[in-house]
Design a protein around this motif. Structure first.
Motif, PDB file in Angstrom:
ATOM      1  N   GLY A  48       0.813  -1.215   0.000  1.00  0.00           N
ATOM      2  CA  GLY A  48       0.000   0.000   0.000  1.00  0.00           C
ATOM      3  C   GLY A  48       0.844   1.261   0.000  1.00  0.00           C
ATOM      4  O   GLY A  48       2.034   1.236  -0.321  1.00  0.00           O
ATOM      5  N   PHE A  49       0.239   2.358   0.378  1.00  0.00           N
ATOM      6  CA  PHE A  49       0.902   3.665   0.485  1.00  0.00           C
ATOM      7  C   PHE A  49       1.086   3.957   1.972  1.00  0.00           C
ATOM      8  O   PHE A  49       0.182   3.669   2.761  1.00  0.00           O
ATOM      9  CB  PHE A  49       0.004   4.742  -0.159  1.00  0.00           C
ATOM     10  CG  PHE A  49       0.489   6.143   0.058  1.00  0.00           C
ATOM     11  CD1 PHE A  49       1.367   6.725  -0.841  1.00  0.00           C
ATOM     12  CD2 PHE A  49       0.067   6.891   1.156  1.00  0.00           C
ATOM     13  CE1 PHE A  49       1.817   8.028  -0.642  1.00  0.00           C
ATOM     14  CE2 PHE A  49       0.508   8.180   1.362  1.00  0.00           C
ATOM     15  CZ  PHE A  49       1.386   8.746   0.463  1.00  0.00           C
ATOM     16  N   TYR A  78       6.727   2.878  -7.733  1.00  0.00           N
ATOM     17  CA  TYR A  78       7.341   2.710  -6.408  1.00  0.00           C
ATOM     18  C   TYR A  78       8.671   1.967  -6.494  1.00  0.00           C
ATOM     19  O   TYR A  78       8.903   1.188  -7.424  1.00  0.00           O
ATOM     20  CB  TYR A  78       6.434   1.884  -5.508  1.00  0.00           C
ATOM     21  CG  TYR A  78       5.201   2.575  -4.962  1.00  0.00           C
ATOM     22  CD1 TYR A  78       5.202   3.172  -3.703  1.00  0.00           C
ATOM     23  CD2 TYR A  78       4.007   2.590  -5.690  1.00  0.00           C
ATOM     24  CE1 TYR A  78       4.066   3.766  -3.181  1.00  0.00           C
ATOM     25  CE2 TYR A  78       2.865   3.179  -5.174  1.00  0.00           C
ATOM     26  CZ  TYR A  78       2.900   3.769  -3.910  1.00  0.00           C
ATOM     27  OH  TYR A  78       1.771   4.358  -3.398  1.00  0.00           O
ATOM     28  N   GLY A  79       9.499   2.147  -5.481  1.00  0.00           N
ATOM     29  CA  GLY A  79      10.706   1.346  -5.316  1.00  0.00           C
ATOM     30  C   GLY A  79      11.587   1.333  -6.545  1.00  0.00           C
ATOM     31  O   GLY A  79      11.939   2.381  -7.079  1.00  0.00           O
ATOM     32  N   ALA A  80      11.928   0.128  -7.015  1.00  0.00           N
ATOM     33  CA  ALA A  80      12.814  -0.004  -8.174  1.00  0.00           C
ATOM     34  C   ALA A  80      12.048  -0.310  -9.464  1.00  0.00           C
ATOM     35  O   ALA A  80      12.651  -0.627 -10.482  1.00  0.00           O
ATOM     36  CB  ALA A  80      13.854  -1.087  -7.907  1.00  0.00           C
ATOM     37  N   HIS A 174       6.524  17.375  -3.046  1.00  0.00           N
ATOM     38  CA  HIS A 174       7.651  18.040  -2.370  1.00  0.00           C
ATOM     39  C   HIS A 174       7.431  18.109  -0.859  1.00  0.00           C
ATOM     40  O   HIS A 174       8.372  18.068  -0.083  1.00  0.00           O
ATOM     41  CB  HIS A 174       7.868  19.439  -2.951  1.00  0.00           C
ATOM     42  CG  HIS A 174       8.197  19.404  -4.422  1.00  0.00           C
ATOM     43  ND1 HIS A 174       9.306  18.746  -4.900  1.00  0.00           N
ATOM     44  CD2 HIS A 174       7.563  19.902  -5.503  1.00  0.00           C
ATOM     45  CE1 HIS A 174       9.331  18.854  -6.234  1.00  0.00           C
ATOM     46  NE2 HIS A 174       8.278  19.542  -6.624  1.00  0.00           N
ATOM     47  N   VAL A 175       6.169  18.194  -0.465  1.00  0.00           N
ATOM     48  CA  VAL A 175       5.839  18.149   0.973  1.00  0.00           C
ATOM     49  C   VAL A 175       6.167  16.757   1.514  1.00  0.00           C
ATOM     50  O   VAL A 175       6.710  16.600   2.614  1.00  0.00           O
ATOM     51  CB  VAL A 175       4.340  18.473   1.193  1.00  0.00           C
ATOM     52  CG1 VAL A 175       3.967  18.337   2.670  1.00  0.00           C
ATOM     53  CG2 VAL A 175       4.014  19.873   0.679  1.00  0.00           C
ATOM     54  N   ILE A 215      13.343   8.102  -3.580  1.00  0.00           N
ATOM     55  CA  ILE A 215      13.831   7.735  -4.919  1.00  0.00           C
ATOM     56  C   ILE A 215      13.208   8.727  -5.897  1.00  0.00           C
ATOM     57  O   ILE A 215      12.011   9.014  -5.805  1.00  0.00           O
ATOM     58  CB  ILE A 215      13.429   6.283  -5.258  1.00  0.00           C
ATOM     59  CG1 ILE A 215      14.131   5.299  -4.308  1.00  0.00           C
ATOM     60  CG2 ILE A 215      13.734   5.950  -6.716  1.00  0.00           C
ATOM     61  CD1 ILE A 215      13.594   3.872  -4.384  1.00  0.00           C
ATOM     62  N   PRO A 216      13.990   9.280  -6.833  1.00  0.00           N
ATOM     63  CA  PRO A 216      13.426  10.290  -7.750  1.00  0.00           C
ATOM     64  C   PRO A 216      12.131   9.814  -8.414  1.00  0.00           C
ATOM     65  O   PRO A 216      12.052   8.677  -8.873  1.00  0.00           O
ATOM     66  CB  PRO A 216      14.545  10.485  -8.784  1.00  0.00           C
ATOM     67  CG  PRO A 216      15.795  10.177  -8.029  1.00  0.00           C
ATOM     68  CD  PRO A 216      15.428   9.086  -7.052  1.00  0.00           C
ATOM     69  N   GLN A 217      11.126  10.671  -8.414  1.00  0.00           N
ATOM     70  CA  GLN A 217       9.799  10.464  -9.016  1.00  0.00           C
ATOM     71  C   GLN A 217       8.859   9.564  -8.205  1.00  0.00           C
ATOM     72  O   GLN A 217       7.668   9.494  -8.498  1.00  0.00           O
ATOM     73  CB  GLN A 217       9.889   9.912 -10.460  1.00  0.00           C
ATOM     74  CG  GLN A 217      10.527  10.870 -11.448  1.00  0.00           C
ATOM     75  CD  GLN A 217       9.797  12.215 -11.489  1.00  0.00           C
ATOM     76  OE1 GLN A 217       8.587  12.276 -11.598  1.00  0.00           O
ATOM     77  NE2 GLN A 217      10.552  13.300 -11.409  1.00  0.00           N
ATOM     78  N   ALA A 218       9.375   8.850  -7.196  1.00  0.00           N
ATOM     79  CA  ALA A 218       8.514   7.911  -6.468  1.00  0.00           C
ATOM     80  C   ALA A 218       7.350   8.636  -5.785  1.00  0.00           C
ATOM     81  O   ALA A 218       6.212   8.165  -5.821  1.00  0.00           O
ATOM     82  CB  ALA A 218       9.329   7.127  -5.440  1.00  0.00           C
ATOM     83  N   ALA A 219       7.618   9.768  -5.163  1.00  0.00           N
ATOM     84  CA  ALA A 219       6.552  10.481  -4.435  1.00  0.00           C
ATOM     85  C   ALA A 219       5.481  10.984  -5.405  1.00  0.00           C
ATOM     86  O   ALA A 219       4.279  10.861  -5.131  1.00  0.00           O
ATOM     87  CB  ALA A 219       7.143  11.643  -3.635  1.00  0.00           C
TER      88      ALA A 219
END
Length: 310
Positions: A48-49, A78-80, A174-175, A215-219
């Motif tokens: 989940g999140f 998410y993740g890799a 970003h938050v 990790i870049p873009q994950a959020a």
């Protein structure tokens, strides 16, 4: 974890060694990171999140030891796994899982989903019934129950959904990643039962989730699923989704829910059985919040194995 709390991290941070194998598998046009252990009928775990595959790291060896092929995936974004800018709608996320089952050489699997992964699990069983042998859902009402409760229960589920409403704000990612993704730990703490939130295990788990979210873009990707869920309410795309989801489930379904879940209220989840025409069981877990798989791991493991073998 030596990585400092500032800035982005590399996706290799989720490739932790253990009694499992890491692999990358192509499915539905994207590349997914999967972690697997054991052989036998497949049990596929959807996190989940704000989690990633690590949500299941203690389940994998235990389920493998019980005679199953246990597979945990980093969901799209998410993740890799790949982080494309789009594809976070219910249709695509369900097609990702269906594609993964096939790509892993299986004709069907027991699908176990928690939280946002549980919503995807319901959808996979609805849209691709032949691929889901059994369904186990943790902390996730049927998507139509959740949708109805947000409108019909303003003091309850609507109020509980306000954090997700904040996710609609542009650049909210970003938050989420500020101060070493401190907001991720706040969400985990707020949504979990008090018994778990005060343990050393919680601190270590939160650290893992914070790191993976940086990790870049994950959020950004993690929030897109929530953004689609809310935006689709007003769109034809969403109307079609609701219509398709009304088809009764023919997959035997076990629903486990924390009695203290403040993200998806037990009263919201409880009516989900009306969408299942196959054998269905509901179990409320005392003292547990939104993350039963880590808060009450042994109980959940026993229930998963019981349901998978029955």
């Amino acid at each position: 974890m030596t990585e400092q709390h500032s800035g982005a991290v590399d996706e290799s941070c989720v490739l932790t060694d253990g009694p499992w194998t890491h692999r990358f598998v192509g499915a539905n046009g994207s590349r997914f990171h999967i972690v697997e252990a054991g052989t036998g009928p497949m049990v596929l775990f959807l996190h989940g999140f704000p989690e990633h595959w690590w949500a299941w790291h203690e389940m994998l060896p235990a389920v493998a030891d019980a005679g199953f092929r246990a597979v945990a995936v980093d969901l799209r974004g998410y993740g890799a796994s790949d982080k494309p800018p789009r594809g976070y709608d219910g249709y695509t996320l369900a097609a990702d899982v269906a594609g993964l089952i096939r790509a892993l050489g299986e004709r069907s699997a027991t699908v176990v989903g928690a939280g946002a992964g549980g919503l995807i699990a319901w959808t996979v069983a609805s849209f691709h019934p032949s691929l889901v042998r059994r369904l186990v859902v943790l902390g996730a009402p049927h998507p139509l129950r959740l949708r109805a409760a947000i409108f019909a229960d303003p003091r309850g589920q609507f109020a509980a959904s306000t954090p997700a409403l904040r996710f609609q704000l542009p650049r909210y990612e970003h938050v989420l990643t500020r101060d070493g993704a401190a907001a991720v730990e706040d969400i985990l703490r707020r949504w979990s039962g008090p018994g778990w939130a005060d343990t050393p295990e919680f601190a270590a788990y939160a650290e893992r989730c914070r790191e993976a979210m940086r990790i870049p873009q994950a959020a950004f990707c993690a929030l897109e699923g929530y953004r689609w869920a809310f935006r689709s309410v007003l769109r034809l795309h969403g109307y079609r989704f609701v219509r398709l989801m009304q088809k009764p489930l023919i997959t035997p379904t076990l629903q486990l829910h924390g009695a203290l879940d403040v993200a998806a209220l037990p009263r919201t989840a409880q009516g989900s059985g009306r969408y299942v025409v196959a054998p269905y069981e509901w179990r409320l877990l005392d003292g547990v919040g939104h993350f039963p798989h880590v808060e009450a791991r042994d109980v959940v493991l026993g229930e998963i194995l019981r349901w998978t073998k029955s």
